[in-house]
Design a protein around this motif. Structure first.
Motif, PDB file in Angstrom:
ATOM      1  N   PHE A   1      -1.513  10.251   5.279  1.00  0.00           N
ATOM      2  CA  PHE A   1      -0.963  11.611   5.317  1.00  0.00           C
ATOM      3  C   PHE A   1      -1.674  12.469   6.356  1.00  0.00           C
ATOM      4  CE2 PHE A   1      -1.263  16.055   4.010  1.00  0.00           C
ATOM      5  CZ  PHE A   1       0.072  16.383   3.822  1.00  0.00           C
ATOM      6  N   SER A   2      -0.892  13.282   7.058  1.00  0.00           N
ATOM      7  CA  SER A   2      -1.441  14.266   7.993  1.00  0.00           C
ATOM      8  C   SER A   2      -0.632  15.542   7.840  1.00  0.00           C
ATOM      9  CB  SER A   2      -1.343  13.754   9.438  1.00  0.00           C
ATOM     10  OG  SER A   2       0.016  13.661   9.845  1.00  0.00           O
ATOM     11  N   TRP A   3      -1.145  16.649   8.384  1.00  0.00           N
ATOM     12  CA  TRP A   3      -0.405  17.898   8.276  1.00  0.00           C
ATOM     13  C   TRP A   3       0.909  17.839   9.036  1.00  0.00           C
ATOM     14  CZ3 TRP A   3      -1.149  21.006   4.520  1.00  0.00           C
ATOM     15  CH2 TRP A   3      -2.409  21.128   3.959  1.00  0.00           C
ATOM     16  N   THR A   4       0.928  17.059  10.105  1.00  0.00           N
ATOM     17  CA  THR A   4       2.171  16.900  10.866  1.00  0.00           C
ATOM     18  C   THR A   4       3.240  16.230  10.025  1.00  0.00           C
ATOM     19  OG1 THR A   4       0.942  16.726  12.942  1.00  0.00           O
ATOM     20  CG2 THR A   4       3.223  15.922  12.939  1.00  0.00           C
ATOM     21  N   SER A   5       2.861  15.118   9.371  1.00  0.00           N
ATOM     22  CA  SER A   5       3.830  14.422   8.515  1.00  0.00           C
ATOM     23  C   SER A   5       4.182  15.267   7.303  1.00  0.00           C
ATOM     24  CB  SER A   5       3.265  13.064   8.063  1.00  0.00           C
ATOM     25  OG  SER A   5       2.109  13.234   7.254  1.00  0.00           O
ATOM     26  N   GLY A   6       3.205  16.064   6.812  1.00  0.00           N
ATOM     27  CA  GLY A   6       3.469  16.936   5.669  1.00  0.00           C
ATOM     28  C   GLY A   6       4.504  17.997   5.993  1.00  0.00           C
ATOM     29  N   ILE A   7       4.377  18.593   7.168  1.00  0.00           N
ATOM     30  CA  ILE A   7       5.352  19.602   7.592  1.00  0.00           C
ATOM     31  C   ILE A   7       6.718  18.967   7.797  1.00  0.00           C
ATOM     32  CG2 ILE A   7       5.983  21.181   9.469  1.00  0.00           C
ATOM     33  CD1 ILE A   7       2.953  21.677   9.840  1.00  0.00           C
ATOM     34  N   ALA A   8       6.726  17.770   8.403  1.00  0.00           N
ATOM     35  CA  ALA A   8       7.994  17.072   8.630  1.00  0.00           C
ATOM     36  C   ALA A   8       8.676  16.733   7.303  1.00  0.00           C
ATOM     37  CB  ALA A   8       7.743  15.797   9.435  1.00  0.00           C
TER      38      ALA A   8
ATOM     39  N   THR B   1       0.820  -1.211   0.000  1.00  0.00           N
ATOM     40  CA  THR B   1       0.000   0.000   0.000  1.00  0.00           C
ATOM     41  C   THR B   1       0.851   1.258   0.000  1.00  0.00           C
ATOM     42  OG1 THR B   1      -0.108  -0.059   2.417  1.00  0.00           O
ATOM     43  CG2 THR B   1      -1.894  -1.150   1.205  1.00  0.00           C
ATOM     44  N   GLY B   2       2.139   1.110  -0.207  1.00  0.00           N
ATOM     45  CA  GLY B   2       3.032   2.258  -0.179  1.00  0.00           C
ATOM     46  C   GLY B   2       3.503   2.523   1.233  1.00  0.00           C
ATOM     47  N   PRO B   3       4.498   3.372   1.388  1.00  0.00           N
ATOM     48  CA  PRO B   3       5.035   3.668   2.719  1.00  0.00           C
ATOM     49  C   PRO B   3       4.033   4.432   3.573  1.00  0.00           C
ATOM     50  CG  PRO B   3       5.955   5.169   1.101  1.00  0.00           C
ATOM     51  CD  PRO B   3       5.160   4.144   0.331  1.00  0.00           C
ATOM     52  N   THR B   4       4.108   4.213   4.882  1.00  0.00           N
ATOM     53  CA  THR B   4       3.292   5.001   5.800  1.00  0.00           C
ATOM     54  C   THR B   4       3.932   6.369   5.969  1.00  0.00           C
ATOM     55  OG1 THR B   4       4.508   4.272   7.758  1.00  0.00           O
ATOM     56  CG2 THR B   4       2.663   2.893   7.029  1.00  0.00           C
ATOM     57  N   ALA B   5       3.214   7.277   6.618  1.00  0.00           N
ATOM     58  CA  ALA B   5       3.752   8.625   6.840  1.00  0.00           C
ATOM     59  C   ALA B   5       5.017   8.573   7.684  1.00  0.00           C
ATOM     60  CB  ALA B   5       2.690   9.496   7.517  1.00  0.00           C
ATOM     61  N   VAL B   6       4.997   7.717   8.702  1.00  0.00           N
ATOM     62  CA  VAL B   6       6.183   7.589   9.555  1.00  0.00           C
ATOM     63  C   VAL B   6       7.367   7.066   8.762  1.00  0.00           C
ATOM     64  CG1 VAL B   6       7.155   6.390  11.554  1.00  0.00           C
ATOM     65  CG2 VAL B   6       4.817   7.273  11.648  1.00  0.00           C
ATOM     66  N   GLN B   7       7.111   6.106   7.870  1.00  0.00           N
ATOM     67  CA  GLN B   7       8.188   5.553   7.042  1.00  0.00           C
ATOM     68  C   GLN B   7       8.735   6.593   6.074  1.00  0.00           C
ATOM     69  OE1 GLN B   7       6.168   2.169   5.431  1.00  0.00           O
ATOM     70  NE2 GLN B   7       6.760   0.806   7.104  1.00  0.00           N
TER      71      GLN B   7
ATOM     72  N   GLN C   1       7.034   9.520  -7.237  1.00  0.00           N
ATOM     73  CA  GLN C   1       7.374   9.781  -5.841  1.00  0.00           C
ATOM     74  C   GLN C   1       6.153  10.174  -5.010  1.00  0.00           C
ATOM     75  OE1 GLN C   1      10.352  12.859  -6.412  1.00  0.00           O
ATOM     76  NE2 GLN C   1      12.006  11.375  -6.169  1.00  0.00           N
ATOM     77  N   LEU C   2       4.963  10.113  -5.639  1.00  0.00           N
ATOM     78  CA  LEU C   2       3.759  10.618  -4.976  1.00  0.00           C
ATOM     79  C   LEU C   2       3.432   9.847  -3.694  1.00  0.00           C
ATOM     80  CD1 LEU C   2       1.660  12.827  -5.372  1.00  0.00           C
ATOM     81  CD2 LEU C   2       0.215  11.161  -6.537  1.00  0.00           C
ATOM     82  N   GLU C   3       3.589   8.505  -3.733  1.00  0.00           N
ATOM     83  CA  GLU C   3       3.279   7.707  -2.548  1.00  0.00           C
ATOM     84  C   GLU C   3       4.206   8.045  -1.396  1.00  0.00           C
ATOM     85  OE1 GLU C   3       3.345   3.601  -3.554  1.00  0.00           O
ATOM     86  OE2 GLU C   3       1.283   3.595  -4.303  1.00  0.00           O
ATOM     87  N   PHE C   4       5.433   8.436  -1.729  1.00  0.00           N
ATOM     88  CA  PHE C   4       6.382   8.824  -0.695  1.00  0.00           C
ATOM     89  C   PHE C   4       6.041  10.205  -0.140  1.00  0.00           C
ATOM     90  CE2 PHE C   4      10.260  11.107   0.506  1.00  0.00           C
ATOM     91  CZ  PHE C   4      10.777  10.251   1.477  1.00  0.00           C
ATOM     92  N   ILE C   5       5.684  11.137  -1.042  1.00  0.00           N
ATOM     93  CA  ILE C   5       5.399  12.509  -0.627  1.00  0.00           C
ATOM     94  C   ILE C   5       4.058  12.599   0.097  1.00  0.00           C
ATOM     95  CG2 ILE C   5       5.017  14.867  -1.448  1.00  0.00           C
ATOM     96  CD1 ILE C   5       6.808  14.163  -3.841  1.00  0.00           C
ATOM     97  N   ILE C   6       3.050  11.875  -0.433  1.00  0.00           N
ATOM     98  CA  ILE C   6       1.715  11.893   0.177  1.00  0.00           C
ATOM     99  C   ILE C   6       1.305  10.449   0.483  1.00  0.00           C
ATOM    100  CG2 ILE C   6      -0.664  12.702  -0.036  1.00  0.00           C
ATOM    101  CD1 ILE C   6       0.236  14.649  -2.147  1.00  0.00           C
ATOM    102  N   PRO C   7       1.760   9.897   1.586  1.00  0.00           N
ATOM    103  CA  PRO C   7       1.428   8.519   1.950  1.00  0.00           C
ATOM    104  C   PRO C   7      -0.055   8.364   2.266  1.00  0.00           C
ATOM    105  CG  PRO C   7       2.569   9.618   3.749  1.00  0.00           C
ATOM    106  CD  PRO C   7       2.629  10.551   2.579  1.00  0.00           C
ATOM    107  N   PRO C   8      -0.562   7.115   2.293  1.00  0.00           N
ATOM    108  CA  PRO C   8      -2.006   6.895   2.533  1.00  0.00           C
ATOM    109  C   PRO C   8      -2.514   7.509   3.831  1.00  0.00           C
ATOM    110  CG  PRO C   8      -0.928   4.884   1.775  1.00  0.00           C
ATOM    111  CD  PRO C   8       0.159   5.871   2.033  1.00  0.00           C
TER     112      PRO C   8
END
Length: 231
Positions: free
Chosen positions: A147-154, A58-64, A138-145
């Motif tokens: 996705f949250s604003w916290t992970s987006g900022i990180a 399912t692609g990488p998680t936000a933490v990954q 690279q979309l799955e890496f940039i915007i994982p399933p």
């Protein structure tokens, strides 16, 4: 504008050099070790217990995603600093972090405005030429399933600031400089940019990264500052 020669260099057989071949090998090995250790730590900590290393479809998680960006930055910077700079007693200024004047600051911003959309256009042209779907690989890496604003900022801080700094330190401050001091600007620019493109894996992105690498190396060569390439 004629490039200048760094004063903080070593002498090898009468020739001025910043990095020797042994230095380059040690930095590469050190970077690889740091990357491997950090990668496995991040991956296993961020992977659910009911998943295994190869079974995530399912692609990488936000933490990954955040973790992998952090691993790249830490490995590149750590490899250069601990296995290169500290061992040789170099300062950050010695490898290219010099002050840039207002002209180069303006030039960097102007070049960015041109190069960023140009890179995207090159990627699209390559995709169309090869009949590839017009999707960002690279979309799955940039915007994982998840996705949250916290992970987006990180990801913005890591992928948009720290990773570019780390890449410029390694690819321009070490690899390009090593090639240039032995075979000149042309070979240094082309070979370092080719390798820079290869590490981006996806062919369409690799072509754009190769062109971008040429521009970054030339900007660094004539400005004598990594800040211009980073900007």
């Amino acid at each position: 504008m004629k490039p200048t020669t760094d004063l903080s260099s070593k002498q090898n057989n009468g020739k001025t050099e910043t990095w020797s071949f042994l230095d380059l090998v040690i930095i590469l090995i050190g970077t690889g070790i740091i990357f491997a250790i950090c990668f496995f730590i991040i991956y296993w900590l961020a992977t659910p217990e009911d998943s295994n290393f190869a079974a995530i479809d399912t692609g990488p998680t936000a933490v990954q995603s955040v973790g992998l960006a952090a691993v790249e930055a830490v490995a590149l910077l750590g490899g250069v600093y601990f296995f290169g700079m500290r061992r040789l007693h170099y300062s950050w200024k010695d490898i290219g972090f010099t002050i840039i004047n207002h002209w180069w600051l303006l030039a960097s911003i102007t070049i960015s405005i041109i190069v960023v959309p140009l890179s995207g256009l090159i990627t699209v042209v390559v995709m169309l030429a090869l009949g590839l779907p017009l999707e960002n690989p690279q979309l799955e890496f940039i915007i994982p399933p998840d996705f949250s604003w916290t992970s987006g900022i990180a990801l913005f801080v890591l992928g948009g600031i720290l990773v570019p700094i780390a890449e410029e330190v390694f690819f321009r401050g070490v690899l390009y400089k090593w090639l240039r001091e032995r075979w000149g600007v042309l070979i240094g620019v082309l070979v370092s940019s080719f390798i820079f493109g290869l590490v981006h894996v996806d062919f369409a992105i690799a072509v754009a990264a190769f062109i971008l690498g040429i521009i970054l190396a030339l900007v660094y060569e004539y400005s004598k500052s990594l800040w211009t390439a980073i900007l």
